[in-house]
Scaffold this motif. Sequence first.
Motif, PDB file in Angstrom:
ATOM      1  N   PHE A 105       0.680  -1.175   0.165  1.00  0.00           N
ATOM      2  CA  PHE A 105       0.210   0.099  -0.089  1.00  0.00           C
ATOM      3  C   PHE A 105       0.851   1.235   0.005  1.00  0.00           C
ATOM      4  CE2 PHE A 105      -2.573  -3.198   2.516  1.00  0.00           C
ATOM      5  CZ  PHE A 105      -3.461  -3.533   1.650  1.00  0.00           C
ATOM      6  N   LYS A 106       0.269   2.460  -0.284  1.00  0.00           N
ATOM      7  CA  LYS A 106       1.130   3.653  -0.348  1.00  0.00           C
ATOM      8  C   LYS A 106       0.371   4.305   0.879  1.00  0.00           C
ATOM      9  CE  LYS A 106       3.617   3.294  -3.892  1.00  0.00           C
ATOM     10  NZ  LYS A 106       5.111   3.472  -3.741  1.00  0.00           N
ATOM     11  N   ASP A 109      -3.361   5.572   2.040  1.00  0.00           N
ATOM     12  CA  ASP A 109      -4.484   4.655   1.581  1.00  0.00           C
ATOM     13  C   ASP A 109      -5.316   4.444   2.645  1.00  0.00           C
ATOM     14  OD1 ASP A 109      -3.566   4.681  -1.042  1.00  0.00           O
ATOM     15  OD2 ASP A 109      -2.595   2.717  -0.896  1.00  0.00           O
ATOM     16  N   LYS A 140      -7.621  -2.345   0.720  1.00  0.00           N
ATOM     17  CA  LYS A 140      -7.779  -1.236   0.364  1.00  0.00           C
ATOM     18  C   LYS A 140      -9.154  -0.769  -0.190  1.00  0.00           C
ATOM     19  CE  LYS A 140      -5.522   1.069  -3.243  1.00  0.00           C
ATOM     20  NZ  LYS A 140      -4.365   1.650  -4.102  1.00  0.00           N
ATOM     21  N   LYS A 142      -9.836   2.735  -0.478  1.00  0.00           N
ATOM     22  CA  LYS A 142      -9.938   4.174  -1.050  1.00  0.00           C
ATOM     23  C   LYS A 142      -8.372   4.620  -1.369  1.00  0.00           C
ATOM     24  CE  LYS A 142     -11.339   9.027  -0.568  1.00  0.00           C
ATOM     25  NZ  LYS A 142     -12.035   9.922   0.631  1.00  0.00           N
ATOM     26  N   ASP A 143      -7.955   5.242  -2.555  1.00  0.00           N
ATOM     27  CA  ASP A 143      -6.799   5.846  -2.796  1.00  0.00           C
ATOM     28  C   ASP A 143      -6.409   6.851  -1.984  1.00  0.00           C
ATOM     29  OD1 ASP A 143      -5.982   3.721  -4.686  1.00  0.00           O
ATOM     30  OD2 ASP A 143      -6.714   4.941  -6.238  1.00  0.00           O
ATOM     31  N   SER A 147      -1.000   7.492  -3.775  1.00  0.00           N
ATOM     32  CA  SER A 147      -1.606   6.839  -4.734  1.00  0.00           C
ATOM     33  C   SER A 147      -2.279   7.494  -6.174  1.00  0.00           C
ATOM     34  CB  SER A 147      -2.610   5.775  -4.411  1.00  0.00           C
ATOM     35  OG  SER A 147      -2.401   4.706  -3.711  1.00  0.00           O
ATOM     36  N   LEU A 148      -3.201   8.521  -5.766  1.00  0.00           N
ATOM     37  CA  LEU A 148      -3.581   9.231  -6.700  1.00  0.00           C
ATOM     38  C   LEU A 148      -2.327  10.042  -7.432  1.00  0.00           C
ATOM     39  CD1 LEU A 148      -6.439  10.967  -4.743  1.00  0.00           C
ATOM     40  CD2 LEU A 148      -6.812   9.093  -6.539  1.00  0.00           C
ATOM     41  N   LYS A 151      -0.922   7.715 -10.281  1.00  0.00           N
ATOM     42  CA  LYS A 151      -1.487   7.579 -11.322  1.00  0.00           C
ATOM     43  C   LYS A 151      -1.376   8.499 -12.284  1.00  0.00           C
ATOM     44  CE  LYS A 151      -5.037   4.630  -9.086  1.00  0.00           C
ATOM     45  NZ  LYS A 151      -6.660   4.544  -8.519  1.00  0.00           N
TER      46      LYS A 151
END
Length: 257
Positions: A105-106, A109, A140, A142-143, A147-148, A151
Amino acid sequence: MKQIYCLALFALLFSCKENKETNSENLNKSAQKDTLSVKEINTTASKENFESDLRPSEKLKLGQPYSDTVEFVEFDNNGDFPLFSVQKNKKLVGLVSNSEDAPKFKRGDVLELKWKMDTLYVAGESEELNFSEWMISAKKVKDGNVSLFLKKYKKPIKYSSAKEDYTDGFKDYLYTQVEYYLANSKQELVKTAIKNPDADLSYSIEEKDKEGHIFYVLGISNDFEHHTNIIQWIYIDSNNNQLYEYDLPNDKLVEFN
């Protein structure tokens, strides 16, 4: 000669018997110790309710699964046991993980975390009974901002350092700190840079003695047409890993959370 042989055989048989009795005694002691340990756990579990910052107003039961929505912070596999750290209500909680390869995970998150209170023995310490939060699973839902950000910005962030003896694990740690800062910074130069699809981000690594101890100093740059433009300096305290933003006009460090 026969007498000597008989004496040797007798000594050997006596030694085997003695070893067998000693081994049996050790096994019995070990079994008794395990029994006492189980009894101690059961006695403690029946008498105590347990507490955790994941559920600060609730009395918890040993071994009972719980489910909570949390924010991922980091996974650290460098200690005596893998530690899966999350945040809830601004409280940081480190959960013991059974796996050395936890889900990736980041930071930031949002996760649905399943966990429990369980026993814990720390290597090298006395065999005193301890209890801690243990991770069961995490998913997870929700980002987070990192993470956003990733992307949209898919290029690797380059780095340079005059010092060559940093471990791969430590360099990965610094990289995640840069990702976190870029994804959450409110500085206009940083926000403008990461919105630009042609941005080419990099950072330098150095060390500086400030306020009596060592900081890792990262100069984040946006490289454009062979020109390097520093857009922000960030500092990481080597004592507690606290991240700071450097306020250049006032020459001071501002805590970054």
